[in-house]
Each structure stands twice: as structure tokens, then as C-alpha cells.
Design a protein around this motif. Sequence first.
Motif, short mmCIF file in Angstrom:
data_model
loop_
_atom_site.label_atom_id
_atom_site.label_comp_id
_atom_site.label_asym_id
_atom_site.label_seq_id
_atom_site.Cartn_x
_atom_site.Cartn_y
_atom_site.Cartn_z
N LEU A 86 21.21 -31.55 60.02
CA LEU A 86 21.97 -31.61 61.27
C LEU A 86 22.81 -32.88 61.32
O LEU A 86 23.94 -32.86 61.82
N GLU A 87 22.29 -33.98 60.79
CA GLU A 87 23.03 -35.24 60.80
C GLU A 87 24.32 -35.15 59.98
O GLU A 87 25.29 -35.84 60.28
N ALA A 88 24.33 -34.32 58.95
CA ALA A 88 25.49 -34.20 58.06
C ALA A 88 26.52 -33.18 58.55
O ALA A 88 27.58 -33.03 57.94
N LEU A 89 26.23 -32.48 59.64
CA LEU A 89 27.15 -31.46 60.14
C LEU A 89 28.36 -32.12 60.81
O LEU A 89 28.22 -32.82 61.80
N THR A 90 29.52 -31.89 60.23
CA THR A 90 30.80 -32.31 60.80
C THR A 90 31.72 -31.10 60.74
O THR A 90 31.46 -30.16 59.97
N PRO A 91 32.79 -31.09 61.50
CA PRO A 91 33.70 -29.95 61.40
C PRO A 91 34.20 -29.71 59.97
O PRO A 91 34.26 -28.56 59.52
N ALA A 92 34.53 -30.77 59.25
CA ALA A 92 35.02 -30.61 57.88
C ALA A 92 33.95 -30.03 56.96
O ALA A 92 34.24 -29.16 56.13
N GLU A 93 32.72 -30.48 57.13
CA GLU A 93 31.62 -29.97 56.29
C GLU A 93 31.33 -28.50 56.58
O GLU A 93 31.20 -27.69 55.68
N VAL A 94 31.24 -28.15 57.86
CA VAL A 94 30.92 -26.77 58.24
C VAL A 94 32.06 -25.83 57.84
O VAL A 94 31.81 -24.69 57.42
N ALA A 95 33.32 -26.28 57.93
CA ALA A 95 34.47 -25.45 57.58
C ALA A 95 34.44 -25.03 56.11
O ALA A 95 35.06 -24.03 55.74
N ARG A 96 33.71 -25.74 55.28
CA ARG A 96 33.57 -25.36 53.87
C ARG A 96 32.76 -24.07 53.71
O ARG A 96 32.89 -23.39 52.70
N TYR A 97 31.92 -23.75 54.71
CA TYR A 97 30.99 -22.64 54.57
C TYR A 97 31.14 -21.51 55.59
O TYR A 97 30.72 -20.39 55.34
N LEU A 98 31.68 -21.84 56.76
CA LEU A 98 31.80 -20.83 57.82
C LEU A 98 33.22 -20.78 58.36
O LEU A 98 33.90 -21.81 58.44
N PRO A 99 33.68 -19.59 58.78
CA PRO A 99 35.01 -19.49 59.38
C PRO A 99 35.02 -20.06 60.80
O PRO A 99 34.00 -20.10 61.48
N ARG A 100 36.19 -20.47 61.21
CA ARG A 100 36.37 -20.98 62.56
C ARG A 100 36.13 -19.86 63.56
O ARG A 100 36.51 -18.71 63.33
N PHE A 101 35.48 -20.17 64.67
CA PHE A 101 35.20 -19.21 65.72
C PHE A 101 36.49 -18.86 66.45
O PHE A 101 37.25 -19.73 66.84
N GLU A 102 36.71 -17.58 66.64
CA GLU A 102 37.85 -17.10 67.42
C GLU A 102 37.30 -16.38 68.64
O GLU A 102 36.56 -15.42 68.52
N PRO A 103 37.66 -16.85 69.86
CA PRO A 103 37.12 -16.23 71.07
C PRO A 103 37.52 -14.75 71.17
O PRO A 103 38.62 -14.38 70.77
N PRO A 104 36.64 -13.94 71.73
CA PRO A 104 36.95 -12.52 71.91
C PRO A 104 38.12 -12.33 72.88
O PRO A 104 38.30 -13.12 73.80
N PRO A 105 38.90 -11.27 72.67
CA PRO A 105 40.07 -11.05 73.53
C PRO A 105 39.72 -10.83 75.01
O PRO A 105 40.53 -11.12 75.88
N GLN A 106 38.51 -10.35 75.31
CA GLN A 106 38.16 -10.07 76.70
C GLN A 106 37.76 -11.34 77.48
O GLN A 106 37.58 -11.27 78.68
N TRP A 107 37.62 -12.47 76.82
CA TRP A 107 37.28 -13.70 77.53
C TRP A 107 38.43 -14.12 78.44
O TRP A 107 39.60 -13.93 78.12
N PRO A 108 38.10 -14.75 79.57
CA PRO A 108 39.16 -15.33 80.42
C PRO A 108 39.92 -16.41 79.66
O PRO A 108 39.38 -17.07 78.77
N GLU A 109 41.19 -16.60 80.01
CA GLU A 109 42.04 -17.57 79.31
C GLU A 109 41.48 -18.98 79.34
O GLU A 109 41.62 -19.73 78.38
N THR A 110 40.82 -19.37 80.44
CA THR A 110 40.25 -20.73 80.51
C THR A 110 39.14 -20.92 79.48
O THR A 110 39.03 -21.98 78.88
N TRP A 111 38.33 -19.89 79.26
CA TRP A 111 37.27 -19.97 78.24
C TRP A 111 37.88 -20.05 76.84
O TRP A 111 37.42 -20.79 75.99
N LYS A 112 38.92 -19.24 76.62
CA LYS A 112 39.58 -19.24 75.31
C LYS A 112 40.17 -20.61 75.01
O LYS A 112 40.06 -21.11 73.89
N ALA A 113 40.82 -21.21 76.02
CA ALA A 113 41.43 -22.52 75.82
C ALA A 113 40.37 -23.56 75.47
O ALA A 113 40.56 -24.39 74.57
#
Length: 189
Positions: A86-113
Amino acid sequence: MTCQGVTVTGRRMGRLLTVMLCATLLTACANTTRFEAGPITAFGGEIEATDAERFYLLRIDTRELPADELPALALPLPGAERPVTLEALTPAEVARYLPRFEPPPQWPETWKARARAYPSFEGDGYFIGFGDIGLESVSLCSHCAGQRQSPSLCTADGRVCHRFPLTRDQLVALVGPPGREYKVIEVRY
């Protein structure tokens, strides 16, 4: 007299409809165990037609913790040579293994932002979110959103690893005994 009869009949119908609604809602609920150990919360129940309770969802909320007090756990992310602490988790490290989360289209715009303003990553039953101060949360789920995933959780040294869903003994081996454990009624989708 007629007005009173209508009122009494209306109340009876209202009570009957309320009872029917409650009965309908309760059939969509399940008896779930909530296991809390510091910043870790896990949910379990009878899944996959077994009589044994299994923990299918675990969330680590790190927002209130100093970075040096993160639980001594690691994630064997897909494609990683060894579990990432957990200490080594950074956005750059995690991006090597998992795709970026994309909010579902049905979410309100404020949640998506909000979701797009901070890096979050999702895949293979893992969800890892970052905020202003770094790591905010880690979630592992084997039975969510109508899909079956198989995330794993390990001790920081990698000696003990278990794949979800977890038995209670496996959960305790990873995170220690609960500070609180109780039954809740939780709606399953």
C-alpha cells in the motif's frame, strides 16, 4: 358517515400497501456480515451456493491515516512481478497495471467531474483511488456489478496471500481480528 368509512378504508389500504412494499423490499435484501478492523471494512455472506460465509468485498479507507500508518498489506496487481505494498501505491505505479477508471454515463455530471479530477484505477476486482494527499481508498470485490472477479490480498511481506472471496479465517490472517463485527441488512443489486 361516508367520509369516515372512506378514511378508515383508505388507512387500511395504506397499511396493506405499506406491508406489501416492505415484504417486496425485504426479498431483495440479504443478511450480511460487516467486519471492521481499523480503516478496513469487509462484507461477507453466503455466496456461490455454499453454506459457508465468504467475504466478497473489502475496502481500505486511508483518508484519515498518516502515510506511515497504512495497513501492512500488498496487492498482487495483474502483471506485477510481486505484490505492491500500500505504501508503494502511486498513480504512476498503479497505471502500469490497471486502466484508469471512467465514470459510468448514468452518473450525474458533478460525480463525473470529481471522478475525473483525481486519478482512480479499476480492473480485475480492484479499485484504487487517489486524492489531494495521495492514496484515498483501495477496494477489492469478487462479486460486484454482476460480475465475478478474483482479486487477491497479501501481507506486506507477500508470505500470506488469499484470493477473494475470503473465509473469515483468511480475512483474520491478513488483517487481524475485527474491532467490530456484526450483521447488517444490505440491499444486493
